[in-house]
Design a protein around this motif. Structure first.
Motif, PDB file in Angstrom:
ATOM      1  N   ILE A  45      14.646  13.438  72.020  1.00 11.08           N
ATOM      2  CA  ILE A  45      14.356  14.796  72.478  1.00 11.08           C
ATOM      3  C   ILE A  45      15.655  15.547  72.742  1.00 11.08           C
ATOM      4  O   ILE A  45      15.812  16.708  72.357  1.00 11.08           O
ATOM      5  CB  ILE A  45      13.475  14.753  73.734  1.00 11.08           C
ATOM      6  CG1 ILE A  45      12.081  14.197  73.403  1.00 11.08           C
ATOM      7  CG2 ILE A  45      13.360  16.132  74.366  1.00 11.08           C
ATOM      8  CD1 ILE A  45      11.277  13.804  74.626  1.00 11.08           C
ATOM      9  N   ASN A  48      17.183  16.838  69.726  1.00  6.55           N
ATOM     10  CA  ASN A  48      16.313  17.747  68.963  1.00  6.55           C
ATOM     11  C   ASN A  48      15.860  17.142  67.639  1.00  6.55           C
ATOM     12  O   ASN A  48      15.731  17.834  66.632  1.00  6.55           O
ATOM     13  CB  ASN A  48      17.010  19.083  68.705  1.00  6.55           C
ATOM     14  CG  ASN A  48      17.062  19.934  69.949  1.00  6.55           C
ATOM     15  OD1 ASN A  48      16.117  19.951  70.734  1.00  6.55           O
ATOM     16  ND2 ASN A  48      18.166  20.627  70.145  1.00  6.55           N
ATOM     17  N   GLU A  50      13.293  15.797  64.980  1.00 10.02           N
ATOM     18  CA  GLU A  50      11.901  15.979  64.615  1.00 10.02           C
ATOM     19  C   GLU A  50      11.343  14.672  64.056  1.00 10.02           C
ATOM     20  O   GLU A  50      12.077  13.909  63.434  1.00 10.02           O
ATOM     21  CB  GLU A  50      11.766  17.089  63.567  1.00 10.02           C
ATOM     22  CG  GLU A  50      12.014  18.492  64.109  1.00 10.02           C
ATOM     23  CD  GLU A  50      10.915  18.971  65.050  1.00 10.02           C
ATOM     24  OE1 GLU A  50       9.997  18.183  65.392  1.00 10.02           O
ATOM     25  OE2 GLU A  50      10.983  20.131  65.459  1.00 10.02           O
ATOM     26  N   ARG A  53      10.807  16.244  68.866  1.00 10.36           N
ATOM     27  CA  ARG A  53      11.035  17.463  69.622  1.00 10.36           C
ATOM     28  C   ARG A  53       9.757  18.299  69.715  1.00 10.36           C
ATOM     29  O   ARG A  53       9.404  18.800  70.788  1.00 10.36           O
ATOM     30  CB  ARG A  53      12.151  18.286  68.980  1.00 10.36           C
ATOM     31  CG  ARG A  53      12.524  19.533  69.778  1.00 10.36           C
ATOM     32  CD  ARG A  53      13.663  20.279  69.089  1.00 10.36           C
ATOM     33  NE  ARG A  53      13.224  20.774  67.807  1.00 10.36           N
ATOM     34  CZ  ARG A  53      12.545  21.904  67.640  1.00 10.36           C
ATOM     35  NH1 ARG A  53      12.206  22.622  68.686  1.00 10.36           N
ATOM     36  NH2 ARG A  53      12.190  22.308  66.444  1.00 10.36           N
ATOM     37  N   THR A  54       9.068  18.439  68.581  1.00 10.71           N
ATOM     38  CA  THR A  54       7.839  19.238  68.597  1.00 10.71           C
ATOM     39  C   THR A  54       6.753  18.551  69.418  1.00 10.71           C
ATOM     40  O   THR A  54       6.039  19.203  70.191  1.00 10.71           O
ATOM     41  CB  THR A  54       7.352  19.478  67.160  1.00 10.71           C
ATOM     42  OG1 THR A  54       8.342  20.217  66.456  1.00 10.71           O
ATOM     43  CG2 THR A  54       6.049  20.266  67.156  1.00 10.71           C
ATOM     44  N   TRP A  56       7.169  16.593  71.904  1.00  9.12           N
ATOM     45  CA  TRP A  56       7.521  16.742  73.314  1.00  9.12           C
ATOM     46  C   TRP A  56       7.243  18.166  73.790  1.00  9.12           C
ATOM     47  O   TRP A  56       6.743  18.369  74.900  1.00  9.12           O
ATOM     48  CB  TRP A  56       8.986  16.389  73.546  1.00  9.12           C
ATOM     49  CG  TRP A  56       9.522  16.864  74.865  1.00  9.12           C
ATOM     50  CD1 TRP A  56      10.555  17.716  75.099  1.00  9.12           C
ATOM     51  CD2 TRP A  56       9.025  16.518  76.171  1.00  9.12           C
ATOM     52  NE1 TRP A  56      10.736  17.927  76.429  1.00  9.12           N
ATOM     53  CE2 TRP A  56       9.813  17.198  77.122  1.00  9.12           C
ATOM     54  CE3 TRP A  56       7.983  15.692  76.617  1.00  9.12           C
ATOM     55  CZ2 TRP A  56       9.592  17.074  78.491  1.00  9.12           C
ATOM     56  CZ3 TRP A  56       7.769  15.579  77.982  1.00  9.12           C
ATOM     57  CH2 TRP A  56       8.564  16.264  78.901  1.00  9.12           C
ATOM     58  N   ARG A  57       7.560  19.154  72.984  1.00 11.16           N
ATOM     59  CA  ARG A  57       7.303  20.534  73.384  1.00 11.16           C
ATOM     60  C   ARG A  57       5.820  20.748  73.665  1.00 11.16           C
ATOM     61  O   ARG A  57       5.445  21.376  74.664  1.00 11.16           O
ATOM     62  CB  ARG A  57       7.779  21.500  72.292  1.00 11.16           C
ATOM     63  CG  ARG A  57       7.526  22.967  72.631  1.00 11.16           C
ATOM     64  CD  ARG A  57       8.166  23.880  71.598  1.00 11.16           C
ATOM     65  NE  ARG A  57       7.600  23.674  70.280  1.00 11.16           N
ATOM     66  CZ  ARG A  57       6.500  24.266  69.831  1.00 11.16           C
ATOM     67  NH1 ARG A  57       5.831  25.098  70.620  1.00 11.16           N
ATOM     68  NH2 ARG A  57       6.056  24.042  68.617  1.00 11.16           N
ATOM     69  N   VAL A 563      15.531  27.218  72.453  1.00 16.27           N
ATOM     70  CA  VAL A 563      15.373  25.806  72.810  1.00 16.27           C
ATOM     71  C   VAL A 563      16.425  25.403  73.829  1.00 16.27           C
ATOM     72  O   VAL A 563      16.140  24.689  74.794  1.00 16.27           O
ATOM     73  CB  VAL A 563      15.462  24.923  71.549  1.00 16.27           C
ATOM     74  CG1 VAL A 563      15.351  23.449  71.919  1.00 16.27           C
ATOM     75  CG2 VAL A 563      14.393  25.311  70.551  1.00 16.27           C
TER      76      VAL A 563
END
Length: 729
Positions: A45, A48, A50, A53-54, A56-57, A563
């Motif tokens: 995370i 960043n 992938e 990251r997504t 986790w968001r 971000v």
């Protein structure tokens, strides 16, 4: 297939307590994940990466929402309201507890604790789901496995009384699950469904409860006790089929000549049209839960992921056999037994994250993750979190959808009745589904199986698979169903079929919600699209839904988000803005996300000569669409000096005395001519010593801030401790 509980498991003894931890309870919070998994997730995370990251968001956003969202509670006898309330409450608890582990923010842990304590307290004397005693073990396990996970993740934030209350609650539910298992046994497994998914679910529930409660006897009973005729070992050996295995006596292979059993199929394959694959994947899901919980209880062996029955049965076999169904999105593969069925949705992808972490060398399992969007939401299980803890970083990402902006859309309103919403010119209902256009939406009543709305002639709208990559649906769902799907026909292959279907998840009992379905990932979504069919609900034959909008979109930018803001947030007057450290993403209508380079951003709102807080705006343009995001900075006037306007009240000391700054007042001067008064709590002092010989001392006062630093001094006088007349008199 062995009928008994023979075992080839490497470690036969169940260790007693968990390893010693720093938690007040003395128990580990592993259950489905280890501290190292969370450490790895934090690193991905932070970098960043992938798709972590997504995922986790999405998890973090939902956790932030859950901090203030009302928590549903139902512990009555009816099945549907219990499942609905539990699914929402446990989902909140999961995302809050998970966010606590990632961030360390105790606000998340305390909110998760409040949810657990609400359900634990109100469960005293309650008998949830009692109207459906045959399915209660299934329902309680679906709720409990995530409640248990949340419990373990926030264990260190709980007090003794809170743990005691939660333990009492979970023990009462484990007793009810065990009673349900006995009920199945006493009723000959209801028409001899000897290894049905509900039995697997009950064993998974007891395993999870036993691990959570650190109850070796319950774990032993669930995993391999001879006193349990359906322990996990028996179920692996009998529910996972080999080519020469017996099936249920009403299985279509025996009754209608359907294709024979293939290695790795699941006993539950016999369910009627539309339910075969979904029920086999349920059993796989429950095997996953039980094996993962047992693994983290053992800590000393691979556990049941590597278990082999007498004839070679193992959990890897169904994951590999059913992989092609997901990769190809085709129900005709694997011998044709499931040709009239449908491929399961996102929850199946989640199970493959677990499987891939345990079978890293399986090419079939890897292929599933490389063919699908790994940021898949498991509504009744792990949400987006399985990817974060179990997702391997050596798996290639599925190709991203293509760019674009145009759309073909239909808006359901009363005024549209005369301009296309007719059976011949637009959408129409099928299979007992009836509709009425009112209040700005198409209100649909389900009165039969397989309800559909269809559009049979899209050619005039010019719908092309390469261009229109996302289907947008705005719909309300007044049922408990969570599954829907889109089917399509092209000019080359106009008929609807399971190999041209894209499933998606519905929010149950929900108001109008936007759903974005990525069609571009489907291998047959290409050429001229002629027809669309929306199976708006999959598992109910009575109920109400409503659709307010359907649109076919190409990818267009929706929002811009910061971000990570720039590393610097404070500037001295006259300094230029520094964007070092700034990370910005653009969110698109198809659910994808793209990192935006600084050179593609227009930056406005910063004035280096204006003091105070400023909002800096970033603007990103894609085609004709502009999106913006902001961050804040502060411009400060530089510190030019300080002056002690009033020294401390006491400037005379004896050796051994501590320095007393009471009464000290300091004026801080800035380059813009302004000044401010501060006290001793905002400065540092040096130069004073209480053990020196008598005489004067110079004490230095230093002020430091983001706007600069400066210093001044004052004098004190030291006398010898004790004795008569002070030396400084």
């Amino acid at each position: 297939m062995g009928a008994g509980a023979a075992s080839t498991l490497a470690t036969q003894a169940i260790p007693s307590p968990f390893p010693t931890t720093s938690n007040p309870s003395g128990r580990s919070h592993y259950l489905f994940a280890t501290p190292q998994m969370f450490a790895d997730a934090r690193a991905k995370i932070a970098q960043n990466e992938e798709p972590w990251r997504t995922a986790w968001r999405m998890t973090h956003d939902r956790a932030c929402f859950a901090l203030t969202a009302p928590v549903p509670l139902y512990l009555g006898p009816e099945r549907k309201p219990f499942n609905h309330a539990a699914d929402i409450a446990k989902g909140y608890a999961r995302d809050l507890a998970f966010s606590y582990q990632i961030t360390g923010n105790v606000a998340f842990a305390h909110a998760a604790r409040d949810i657990l304590m609400l359900w634990a307290t109100e469960s005293v004397g309650a008998d949830p789901g009692s109207e459906n005693p045959n399915t209660r073990g299934l329902d309680l396990t679906f709720a409990a496995h995530i409640f248990c996970y949340a419990y373990r993740l926030i264990d260190e934030e709980l007090g003794h009384d809170e743990r005691s209350a939660i333990d009492t609650w979970l023990r009462s539910w484990s007793s009810k699950i065990r009673t349900c298992l006995e009920r199945w046994h006493d009723n000959d497994y209801f028409d001899q469904q000897l290894y049905q998914n509900q039995v697997v679910c009950q064993i998974a529930g007891l395993t999870i409860m036993g691990v959570t409660l650190d109850d070796p006897e319950l774990v032993e009973f669930a995993l391999r006790s001879p006193s349990n005729p359906r322990n996990l070992e028996v179920l692996i050996e009998n529910s996972i089929l080999l080519s020469n295995d017996d099936v249920w006596y009403k299985d279509p292979t025996l009754t209608t000549g359907a294709p024979d059993v293939r290695v790795g199929e699941i006993y539950d394959r016999y369910f009627g049209s539309g339910g075969k694959l979904s029920h086999t994947f349920l059993s796989m899901r429950f095997f996953t839960w039980a094996s993962e919980a047992a693994l983290h209880y053992h800590h000393s062996s691979p556990g049941y992921w590597d278990y082999r029955g007498d004839e070679g049965e193992g959990i890897d076999l169904p994951f590999e056999y059913y992989a092609d169904f997901i990769v190809q999105q085709d129900t005709a593969v694997g011998g044709g037994y499931y040709i009239d069925d449908r491929v399961p949705g996102d929850f199946a992808v989640t199970q493959y994250e677990f499987a891939s972490s345990r079978y890293p060398h399986s090419e079939q399992i890897r292929a599933v993750l490389e063919s699908r969007n790994r940021v898949a939401f498991d509504a009744r299980g792990f949400g987006w979190t399985a990817l974060l803890t179990h997702g391997r970083d050596d798996v290639d990402l599925a190709p991203a959808p293509v760019h674009g902006r145009a759309a073909v859309s239909w808006s359901f309103s009363d005024e549209e009745v005369s301009s296309g919403w007719t059976p011949t010119g637009g959408w129409r209902t099928k299979n007992g589904l009836t509709g009425e256009l009112r209040d700005g939406a198409w209100h649909l009543e389900v009165n039969g199986r397989d309800p559909q709305i269809v559009h049979e002639n899209l050619i005039p709208q010019g719908v092309f698979g390469q261009t229109h990559v996302t289907l947008r649906i705005v719909a309300a769902n007044a049922t408990d169903d969570t599954e829907a799907r889109v089917l399509f026909g092209t000019v080359d292959e106009p008929t609807y079929s399971g190999d041209k279907a894209v499933p998606f998840s519905l929010q149950p009992q929900s108001d109008f919600t936007e759903y974005l379905i990525d069609l571009s990932a489907h291998p047959k979504w290409s050429g001229v699209v002629e027809r669309l069919r929306l199976d708006i609900v999959e598992n109910v034959d009575v109920g109400s839904v409503a659709v307010s909008e359907i649109a076919l979109l190409t990818r267009e930018v929706l929002t811009l988000q910061v971000v990570s803001p720039p590393s610097r947030s404070m500037y001295l007057q006259g300094e230029e803005l520094d964007l070092t450290g700034l990370e910005v993403n653009a969110d698109y209508s198809d659910g994808s996300q793209v990192a935006v380079d600084h050179t593609h951003l227009s930056v406005t709102g910063y004035d280096s000569n204006t003091l105070g807080a400023q909002t800096v705006q970033l603007t990103y343009t894609d085609g004709e669409i502009e999106t913006t995001a902001t961050f804040t900075v502060e411009v400060l006037a530089a510190v030019t000096g300080i002056e002690i306007t009033s020294p401390p009240t006491d400037t005379h000391y004896r050796t051994g005395d501590e320095l007393d700054l009471t009464g000290l007042e300091v004026r801080v001067d800035h380059a813009d001519g302004s000044s401010e008064m501060i006290g001793p709590g905002h400065v540092q002092v040096s130069g004073y010593t209480s053990v020196t010989r008598p005489g004067p001392q110079t004490v230095t006062v230093r002020y430091e801030s983001a706007a600069g630093s400066a210093q001044d001094s004052f004098r004190i006088f030291m006398a010898t401790a004790g004795g008569g007349r002070p030396d400084w008199v």
